[in-house]
Write a protein that holds these residues in place. Structure first.
Motif, PDB file in Angstrom:
ATOM      1  N   LEU A 247       1.007  -1.145   0.141  1.00 24.00           N
ATOM      2  CA  LEU A 247       0.007  -0.143  -0.050  1.00 24.00           C
ATOM      3  C   LEU A 247       0.890   1.189   0.022  1.00 24.00           C
ATOM      4  CD1 LEU A 247      -3.118   0.674   0.284  1.00 24.00           C
ATOM      5  CD2 LEU A 247      -2.498   0.973   2.925  1.00 24.00           C
ATOM      6  N   GLU A 248       0.512   2.396  -0.912  1.00 21.77           N
ATOM      7  CA  GLU A 248       1.439   3.494  -0.912  1.00 21.77           C
ATOM      8  C   GLU A 248       1.656   4.056   0.607  1.00 21.77           C
ATOM      9  OE1 GLU A 248       3.302   6.860  -2.584  1.00 21.77           O
ATOM     10  OE2 GLU A 248       2.871   4.923  -3.027  1.00 21.77           O
ATOM     11  N   ASN A 249       2.733   4.411   0.732  1.00 17.94           N
ATOM     12  CA  ASN A 249       3.496   4.827   2.015  1.00 17.94           C
ATOM     13  C   ASN A 249       2.937   6.163   2.001  1.00 17.94           C
ATOM     14  OD1 ASN A 249       5.003   2.568   2.491  1.00 17.94           O
ATOM     15  ND2 ASN A 249       6.645   3.392   1.594  1.00 17.94           N
ATOM     16  N   THR A 250       1.749   6.219   2.952  1.00 16.31           N
ATOM     17  CA  THR A 250       0.945   7.518   3.092  1.00 16.31           C
ATOM     18  C   THR A 250       0.486   7.584   4.413  1.00 16.31           C
ATOM     19  OG1 THR A 250      -0.511   9.301   1.754  1.00 16.31           O
ATOM     20  CG2 THR A 250      -1.048   7.100   1.770  1.00 16.31           C
ATOM     21  N   ARG A 251      -0.513   8.457   4.516  1.00 13.38           N
ATOM     22  CA  ARG A 251      -1.337   8.539   5.792  1.00 13.38           C
ATOM     23  C   ARG A 251      -2.572   7.720   5.567  1.00 13.38           C
ATOM     24  NH1 ARG A 251      -2.867  13.705   5.977  1.00 13.38           N
ATOM     25  NH2 ARG A 251      -3.517  13.582   8.213  1.00 13.38           N
ATOM     26  N   VAL A 252      -3.237   6.993   6.581  1.00 12.87           N
ATOM     27  CA  VAL A 252      -4.465   6.317   6.401  1.00 12.87           C
ATOM     28  C   VAL A 252      -5.222   6.623   7.799  1.00 12.87           C
ATOM     29  CG1 VAL A 252      -5.359   3.891   6.350  1.00 12.87           C
ATOM     30  CG2 VAL A 252      -3.474   4.347   4.965  1.00 12.87           C
ATOM     31  N   LEU A 253      -6.475   6.787   7.483  1.00 18.06           N
ATOM     32  CA  LEU A 253      -7.247   6.909   8.654  1.00 18.06           C
ATOM     33  C   LEU A 253      -8.428   5.889   8.573  1.00 18.06           C
ATOM     34  CD1 LEU A 253      -8.411   8.431  11.100  1.00 18.06           C
ATOM     35  CD2 LEU A 253      -9.914  10.009   9.332  1.00 18.06           C
ATOM     36  N   VAL A 254      -8.408   5.018   9.500  1.00 24.02           N
ATOM     37  CA  VAL A 254      -9.620   3.992   9.768  1.00 24.02           C
ATOM     38  C   VAL A 254     -10.427   4.560  10.506  1.00 24.02           C
ATOM     39  CG1 VAL A 254      -9.858   1.563  10.062  1.00 24.02           C
ATOM     40  CG2 VAL A 254      -7.651   2.284   9.223  1.00 24.02           C
ATOM     41  N   CYS A 255     -11.783   4.351  10.153  1.00 20.08           N
ATOM     42  CA  CYS A 255     -12.994   4.752  11.170  1.00 20.08           C
ATOM     43  C   CYS A 255     -13.916   3.647  11.234  1.00 20.08           C
ATOM     44  CB  CYS A 255     -13.786   6.105  10.441  1.00 20.08           C
ATOM     45  SG  CYS A 255     -12.590   7.361  10.060  1.00 20.08           S
ATOM     46  N   VAL A 256     -14.060   3.265  12.517  1.00 21.36           N
ATOM     47  CA  VAL A 256     -14.981   2.158  12.946  1.00 21.36           C
ATOM     48  C   VAL A 256     -16.086   2.712  13.672  1.00 21.36           C
ATOM     49  CG1 VAL A 256     -13.117   0.525  12.747  1.00 21.36           C
ATOM     50  CG2 VAL A 256     -13.349   1.400  14.795  1.00 21.36           C
ATOM     51  N   ALA A 257     -16.976   1.723  13.913  1.00 18.79           N
ATOM     52  CA  ALA A 257     -18.230   2.079  14.990  1.00 18.79           C
ATOM     53  C   ALA A 257     -18.268   0.851  15.809  1.00 18.79           C
ATOM     54  CB  ALA A 257     -19.543   2.381  14.003  1.00 18.79           C
ATOM     55  N   GLU A 258     -18.696   1.186  16.972  1.00 17.08           N
ATOM     56  CA  GLU A 258     -18.585   0.170  18.003  1.00 17.08           C
ATOM     57  C   GLU A 258     -19.346  -0.947  17.800  1.00 17.08           C
ATOM     58  OE1 GLU A 258     -19.070   0.083  23.081  1.00 17.08           O
ATOM     59  OE2 GLU A 258     -19.980   1.545  21.818  1.00 17.08           O
ATOM     60  N   LYS A 259     -20.750  -0.658  17.338  1.00 19.96           N
ATOM     61  CA  LYS A 259     -21.781  -1.819  17.315  1.00 19.96           C
ATOM     62  C   LYS A 259     -21.667  -2.415  15.984  1.00 19.96           C
ATOM     63  CE  LYS A 259     -24.816   0.064  20.616  1.00 19.96           C
ATOM     64  NZ  LYS A 259     -26.367   0.362  20.947  1.00 19.96           N
ATOM     65  N   ASP A 260     -20.905  -2.111  15.097  1.00 19.63           N
ATOM     66  CA  ASP A 260     -20.815  -2.421  13.630  1.00 19.63           C
ATOM     67  C   ASP A 260     -20.225  -3.913  13.345  1.00 19.63           C
ATOM     68  OD1 ASP A 260     -20.747  -2.732  10.746  1.00 19.63           O
ATOM     69  OD2 ASP A 260     -19.059  -1.156  10.450  1.00 19.63           O
ATOM     70  N   PHE A 261     -20.926  -4.738  12.663  1.00 17.27           N
ATOM     71  CA  PHE A 261     -20.242  -6.048  12.413  1.00 17.27           C
ATOM     72  C   PHE A 261     -19.017  -6.137  12.052  1.00 17.27           C
ATOM     73  CE2 PHE A 261     -19.621  -9.674   9.504  1.00 17.27           C
ATOM     74  CZ  PHE A 261     -19.812 -10.601  10.335  1.00 17.27           C
ATOM     75  N   TYR A 262     -18.530  -5.067  11.287  1.00 11.79           N
ATOM     76  CA  TYR A 262     -17.266  -4.895  10.710  1.00 11.79           C
ATOM     77  C   TYR A 262     -15.970  -4.391  11.599  1.00 11.79           C
ATOM     78  CZ  TYR A 262     -19.914  -6.418   6.519  1.00 11.79           C
ATOM     79  OH  TYR A 262     -21.046  -6.895   5.825  1.00 11.79           O
TER      80      TYR A 262
END
Length: 321
Positions: A247-262
């Motif tokens: 993956l390109e060497n850059t900045r990544v923001l991952v956003c998750v939700a507490e009740k989300d299956f994923y």
């Protein structure tokens, strides 16, 4: 069988999202309306539609904020909508309204991609269309491309890829393809994965408590990608790809939700990327008490506005040299 009977015979019922009938007809139940482009009265954001490739029916919806300094180019956000690769569209109210708000909050130019959808166009169509859209954007690098908004308003040295659910999956794979192939004319500044649609053979975290959702997710995935090897297909499970950290060497923001299956897939992606020796910077944000794509369903809620501000901040906070 009588054609009229076939018309009514369901093969797959993914209500409230879509249904598939025996004769092949797909009835989409969500995100089917078409909202015309306009100047949004709430934000002042202007939008317009552009055909990228008539041959494959690829188009994009462009957004530009109300400009206060016409001599300053703005970051470019390339946005990929969700919908399990099968439904939703940049032209529906949910995405049109969200992009208006996001473009205003982050003060960016945005390109929202209308990729071809499964099952009529199974994967890798959505990935290929998304890459075609990126190449089209890159054609504006010298300021002489076919679209003036990209020629004069967008900073192609400051490009972000983003999307939620299936759009998060696409964003990852576009970042991966960019890292392997590069793309002259675009400099990738960051990737935003919101509630990314990832899976895997072995349940992780809370997934093990919802076998019905695992089965439902696998059915959806196989419908979108009939030639898949299963839930550990690297297209669905990035960690199954031995080269995923290219993956390109850059900045990544991952956003998750507490009740989300994923949710746990997002956390696993964050942790494994950080441990992989990858040379970029990865951050994570969790929305407590919320479920999958809650910010689209209730965009004015406190948590949705927090997520919006976090994404805008990520785009507008340039790392120190």
């Amino acid at each position: 069988m009588d054609p009229a009977a076939m018309e009514k015979e369901l093969v797959h019922d993914f209500s409230p999202f879509f249904r598939i009938y025996k004769e092949g007809r797909v009835e989409r139940l969500m995100g089917t309306e078409f909202i015309p482009t306009s100047v949004d009265p709430k934000t002042g954001v202007e939008s317009k539609d552009v055909v990228v490739s008539p041959k494959i029916g690829l188009s994009v919806r462009l957004y530009a904020p109300k400009l206060h300094n016409r001599n300053q180019k703005l970051p470019l956000l390339v946005y990929f909508h969700g919908g399990a690769f099968c439904f939703m569209s940049p032209f529906c109210a949910i995405y049109h309204n969200y992009l208006n708000t996001l473009v205003h909050e982050a003060n960016v130019v945005a390109v929202s991609v209308e990729y071809r959808r499964a099952p009529e166009h199974p994967l890798p169509a959505a990935y290929d269309d998304s890459w075609t859209a990126l190449k089209w954007i890159a054609s504006h690098v010298n300021g002489d491309g076919p679209e003036d908004w990209l020629n004069f308003l967008a900073d192609l040295d400051n490009v972000y890829l983003g999307g939620e659910s299936a759009g998060g999956n696409i964003s990852h794979h576009m970042g991966l393809r960019y890292g392997k192939q590069k793309l002259e004319g675009l400099k990738l500044a960051g990737i935003i994965l919101v509630h990314p649609y990832f899976g895997g053979n072995e349940p992780i975290g809370a997934e093990a408590n919802d076998l019905e959702k695992i089965e439902f997710t696998e059915m959806l995935w196989r419908l979108a990608c009939p030639e898949t090897t299963g839930r550990d297909d690297p297209l669905f499970n990035p960690l199954a790809d031995p080269n995923w950290a290219s993956l390109e060497n850059t900045r990544v923001l991952v956003c998750v939700a507490e009740k989300d299956f994923y949710r746990d897939r997002g956390w696993c992606y964050f942790e494994k990327l950080k441990e992989s020796g990858w040379e970029g910077v990865v951050e994570i944000m969790e929305s407590k008490g919320e479920d999958h794509t809650f910010h689209l369903m209730n965009p004015t809620s406190e948590k949705a506005l927090d997520l919006l501000k976090q994404i805008a901040s990520f785009i507008n906070t340039r790392p120190k040299a």
